[in-house]
Design a protein around this motif. Sequence first.
Motif, mmCIF file in Angstrom:
data_model
loop_
_atom_site.group_PDB
_atom_site.id
_atom_site.type_symbol
_atom_site.label_atom_id
_atom_site.label_comp_id
_atom_site.label_asym_id
_atom_site.label_seq_id
_atom_site.Cartn_x
_atom_site.Cartn_y
_atom_site.Cartn_z
ATOM 1 N N VAL A 1 -23.372 108.362 -1.976
ATOM 2 C CA VAL A 1 -22.076 108.810 -1.475
ATOM 3 C C VAL A 1 -20.996 108.025 -2.207
ATOM 4 O O VAL A 1 -20.897 106.805 -2.062
ATOM 5 N N THR B 1 -25.992 109.016 7.466
ATOM 6 C CA THR B 1 -24.729 108.775 6.781
ATOM 7 C C THR B 1 -23.790 107.853 7.554
ATOM 8 O O THR B 1 -22.681 107.612 7.098
ATOM 9 N N THR C 1 -21.155 113.602 -2.916
ATOM 10 C CA THR C 1 -22.436 113.246 -2.313
ATOM 11 C C THR C 1 -23.545 113.903 -3.124
ATOM 12 O O THR C 1 -23.567 115.132 -3.281
ATOM 13 N N THR D 1 -27.789 105.905 0.662
ATOM 14 C CA THR D 1 -28.175 106.227 2.029
ATOM 15 C C THR D 1 -29.241 107.318 1.993
ATOM 16 O O THR D 1 -29.777 107.655 0.926
#
Length: 580
Positions: free
Chosen positions: A479, A460, A523, A455
Amino acid sequence: MEEIVVKRRNGRPAFALAAAVLAATGALTVTFVSSGGQGTADAGTAATARFVPIQDVRPNVRTPRPGAAASTGRFTVDCGTNGNGKFSPDNPVAQPGIKNGAEHVHDFVGNLAITADSSDADLDASGTTCRNGDRSSYFWPVVRIDRTARDDGRVQRALAQTRPMVVCPSVAERLPAVPAAVRATVDRLLAELDRLNAAANVRMAAGRGRIDSTLDKQVLDALRDRRATTIRGISATITAAGGDRPSLVSLVDCDVSYDGMHAGMHGPAHAGAARVANPRIQCPTVRDRLPGVPRRAVAEVDRSLDELDRQISEAGERLVTSRGQGGAAFVDNAILGPLRAERAAVLDRIAVAIGRQGPRPQGLEALATCTLDRTPAPSTPPAAPSAPAALPEPQGPNFELPGNNGGIVRPAKVLIEYRGNAAGPVVPMPRFLRALTGDAKPTSRGPANARASWTCSGFTDRISDRYPICPAGRQVQRVHDFPGCWDGKNIDSDNHRNHVAFADRTTGACPRGFVAIPQLRITISYDIPREVQIRGQYALDSFPEENHNPFSDHDDFINVNSTRTMNRITACINRGRNCS
């Protein structure tokens, strides 16, 4: 925990598409990249088909609504961004004991000593990059920028010449002291493991020159069942004779390797690398060289074997933390010399302990000397088809491996979070729990365990299984959500997955027989120039047959938090707080 449903621009679920393609074809003869664009024989030449503007990905992240008893807190850990440069092609979770097993380079943060051979005691004694003292190990494949044109045809040519091979962790090299009374029985069972491996490789001959995920699964599933039975027999035999019960479940699972592709994938940049950039300490194995140990000496020998393992881990940690110090002889004088003296003393104690009760073993002193792996391993195919090609070491200033070329992008930020459960409170993770998320081999193993992860910052609410092209000023992000449920008993399982599970995507509840634990999310954010994104010039390190498949992204974790810290994490989450 959010559940991610990935959709293509036409709205069809990517996971369903992947399963449908596999079901329809049965055997893949090319590298397959989910909705990333490699579903046909020539799609691999269009690398940009693996990239997508993040605005074109529909919002797809679902968050279960918290119930009345939900645990809504969050605990964050700062372990840095691998500023000390701990890069390695080992995977201590999925391939314990196999050096270079990943065939691609990982970023490691947290535990400094970890290698493919690390024991729990080694991990517990290690230093760490985490500011709160967390000794856990967190690791994921690196991202590289490669501005040269990729020759995907080379991947297919190398595959056409490759016979897939089964690679299994060595059980003999991980055993505790084997009581003399059962040495012959254990040797017979170890020979049975070798026979099973050889038989599996005979079956794999049918996959030469192609990737057949159906064949791979059939061979690995059958082999796993037989190995599990044999390894349980080894453990029970040693324990019944008065030995220490060995924890061997992590050594059950094998993998299908396309290592032979390396021989055909040496590009000019890799062939010209002058040195191994990620040297490691190599020591002779000891556990597989010992005779049967008299029962009264077993405990003392086990303590000494554990001490040898710790010595190697400590020396490896010093190698990482002292990088760049001293002159040419620094490693020999400050690390390898002291290590040799320490090992010689412990090996002598082992010989004395055994000799008090029976014949003293001869030649153990020859196992004291360790070396620094400074030269590349050979990468030519083996002379006989009974073993995979020797794996090359990462080489040059960019830690390159065949097919994994270009400069490594250091993460701008790594956010490690332990999160709650929407259905109820969490219980502490057990120490030394192993967990992984995603699948490094969705092509050869099928996409069932693969998870989309890509992403951009500010987006997100959507996750893609393709590399994102982000708006100006936004960061590329990965993520990684780990399973948030545990079976309440085991720290690992014979496929490294069955002891943990993901919570229900709608309710957040754990499956029957599982309890909620702090759910790990990592992340990773990168500052990648936008022109590099648009031109499709950044990619994930991968196994050779995956050819930088973005759907092969994955992440691994071993929990080495202290009991006190894990209790703090659990209490914070259950009280609905944000802590660090």
